[in-house]
Design an enzyme around this catalytic site. Sequence first.
Site, mmCIF file in Angstrom:
data_model
loop_
_atom_site.group_PDB
_atom_site.id
_atom_site.type_symbol
_atom_site.label_atom_id
_atom_site.label_comp_id
_atom_site.label_asym_id
_atom_site.label_seq_id
_atom_site.Cartn_x
_atom_site.Cartn_y
_atom_site.Cartn_z
ATOM 1 N N ASP A 31 0.841 -1.192 0.000
ATOM 2 C CA ASP A 31 0.000 0.000 0.000
ATOM 3 C C ASP A 31 0.881 1.248 0.000
ATOM 4 O O ASP A 31 1.879 1.320 0.708
ATOM 5 C CB ASP A 31 -0.915 -0.015 1.228
ATOM 6 C CG ASP A 31 -2.081 0.948 1.101
ATOM 7 O OD1 ASP A 31 -3.222 0.472 0.979
ATOM 8 O OD2 ASP A 31 -1.856 2.172 1.106
ATOM 9 N N ASN A 87 -12.906 -3.451 2.540
ATOM 10 C CA ASN A 87 -13.825 -2.331 2.715
ATOM 11 C C ASN A 87 -14.834 -2.351 1.577
ATOM 12 O O ASN A 87 -14.479 -2.616 0.430
ATOM 13 C CB ASN A 87 -13.053 -1.004 2.712
ATOM 14 C CG ASN A 87 -12.081 -0.894 3.878
ATOM 15 O OD1 ASN A 87 -12.395 -1.330 4.976
ATOM 16 N ND2 ASN A 87 -10.910 -0.321 3.637
ATOM 17 N N GLN A 94 -14.328 2.413 1.573
ATOM 18 C CA GLN A 94 -13.664 2.027 0.326
ATOM 19 C C GLN A 94 -13.316 3.273 -0.491
ATOM 20 O O GLN A 94 -14.160 4.160 -0.673
ATOM 21 C CB GLN A 94 -14.574 1.098 -0.495
ATOM 22 C CG GLN A 94 -13.880 0.547 -1.736
ATOM 23 C CD GLN A 94 -14.701 -0.534 -2.437
ATOM 24 O OE1 GLN A 94 -15.816 -0.852 -2.020
ATOM 25 N NE2 GLN A 94 -14.158 -1.088 -3.498
ATOM 26 N N VAL A 96 -10.908 2.848 -3.427
ATOM 27 C CA VAL A 96 -10.608 2.382 -4.788
ATOM 28 C C VAL A 96 -11.630 1.311 -5.151
ATOM 29 O O VAL A 96 -11.723 0.269 -4.485
ATOM 30 C CB VAL A 96 -9.168 1.829 -4.882
ATOM 31 C CG1 VAL A 96 -8.901 1.288 -6.279
ATOM 32 C CG2 VAL A 96 -8.152 2.920 -4.521
ATOM 33 N N HIS A 100 -10.384 -5.431 -3.285
ATOM 34 C CA HIS A 100 -9.045 -5.804 -2.839
ATOM 35 C C HIS A 100 -9.100 -6.210 -1.372
ATOM 36 O O HIS A 100 -9.920 -5.715 -0.600
ATOM 37 C CB HIS A 100 -8.053 -4.648 -3.033
ATOM 38 C CG HIS A 100 -8.545 -3.337 -2.510
ATOM 39 N ND1 HIS A 100 -9.457 -2.558 -3.190
ATOM 40 C CD2 HIS A 100 -8.272 -2.668 -1.364
ATOM 41 C CE1 HIS A 100 -9.723 -1.467 -2.487
ATOM 42 N NE2 HIS A 100 -9.027 -1.514 -1.367
ATOM 43 N N HIS A 102 -7.030 -6.172 2.050
ATOM 44 C CA HIS A 102 -5.892 -5.590 2.766
ATOM 45 C C HIS A 102 -5.293 -6.671 3.658
ATOM 46 O O HIS A 102 -6.030 -7.361 4.386
ATOM 47 C CB HIS A 102 -6.345 -4.454 3.692
ATOM 48 C CG HIS A 102 -6.861 -3.231 3.004
ATOM 49 N ND1 HIS A 102 -6.129 -2.073 2.897
ATOM 50 C CD2 HIS A 102 -8.054 -2.971 2.397
ATOM 51 C CE1 HIS A 102 -6.849 -1.154 2.259
ATOM 52 N NE2 HIS A 102 -8.026 -1.666 1.955
HETATM 53 P P1 5GP Z 1 -9.748 1.097 0.217
HETATM 54 O O1 5GP Z 1 -9.941 2.328 1.064
HETATM 55 O O2 5GP Z 1 -10.389 1.258 -1.144
HETATM 56 O O3 5GP Z 1 -10.140 -0.175 0.904
HETATM 57 O O4 5GP Z 1 -8.199 0.964 0.021
HETATM 58 C C1 5GP Z 1 -7.501 1.568 -1.019
HETATM 59 C C2 5GP Z 1 -6.045 1.534 -0.647
HETATM 60 O O5 5GP Z 1 -5.290 1.798 -1.819
HETATM 61 C C3 5GP Z 1 -5.652 2.595 0.384
HETATM 62 O O6 5GP Z 1 -5.116 1.961 1.531
HETATM 63 C C4 5GP Z 1 -4.624 3.451 -0.349
HETATM 64 O O7 5GP Z 1 -3.567 3.867 0.472
HETATM 65 C C5 5GP Z 1 -4.154 2.528 -1.468
HETATM 66 N N1 5GP Z 1 -3.720 3.222 -2.665
HETATM 67 C C6 5GP Z 1 -4.350 4.267 -3.278
HETATM 68 N N2 5GP Z 1 -3.673 4.624 -4.372
HETATM 69 C C7 5GP Z 1 -2.593 3.808 -4.454
HETATM 70 C C8 5GP Z 1 -1.510 3.713 -5.394
HETATM 71 O O8 5GP Z 1 -1.399 4.441 -6.377
HETATM 72 N N3 5GP Z 1 -0.585 2.747 -5.152
HETATM 73 C C9 5GP Z 1 -0.663 1.901 -4.072
HETATM 74 N N4 5GP Z 1 0.310 0.993 -3.938
HETATM 75 N N5 5GP Z 1 -1.677 1.969 -3.180
HETATM 76 C C10 5GP Z 1 -2.621 2.909 -3.374
#
Ligand code: 5GP
Length: 114
Positions: A31, A87, A94, A96, A100, A102
């Site tokens: 991340d 998420n 969430q 993205v 996915h 974590h």
């Molecule tokens: P969510 O909140 O959708 O469950 O998690 C998305 C995760 O993607 C977040 O923890 C955020 O830090 C990570 N993330 C967002 N953009 C990028 C990126 O460009 N590269 C990487 N490696 N992680 C990302």
Amino acid sequence: MSEKTLFQQIADREIPADIVFEDEMCIAFRDINPVAPTHILIVPLKPVPTLNDLEAEDEMLMGHLFLVARKIAEDEGLENGYRTVINCGKEGGQEVYHIHLHLLGGRQMVWPPG
Ligand code: 5GP
């Protein structure tokens, strides 16, 4: 503008990431904003937006993500335990919209989560 999700662009090497695992079904990378010493995202290559968009045919795929999480946790030396999180949607936190898992570890987790 690309119609690919951010995580598809990472899988296609269009956006750099620290990739730790890849197979024919998923990719795993660190991340960009880690909230634990180990914070890895395990992402299916199939761009399912959220948990609510899963279909019956995705059952094996989702199980696969957890087996990959276990393998990576072992590689990362998380013998004392770890947490896996998906998420879902706005209130689920969430950001993205490409499903996915974590994998979080390397520190004591607390409950309830924020
Ligand atoms: P969510 O909140 O959708 O469950 O998690 C998305 C995760 O993607 C977040 O923890 C955020 O830090 C990570 N993330 C967002 N953009 C990028 C990126 O460009 N590269 C990487 N490696 N992680 C990302």
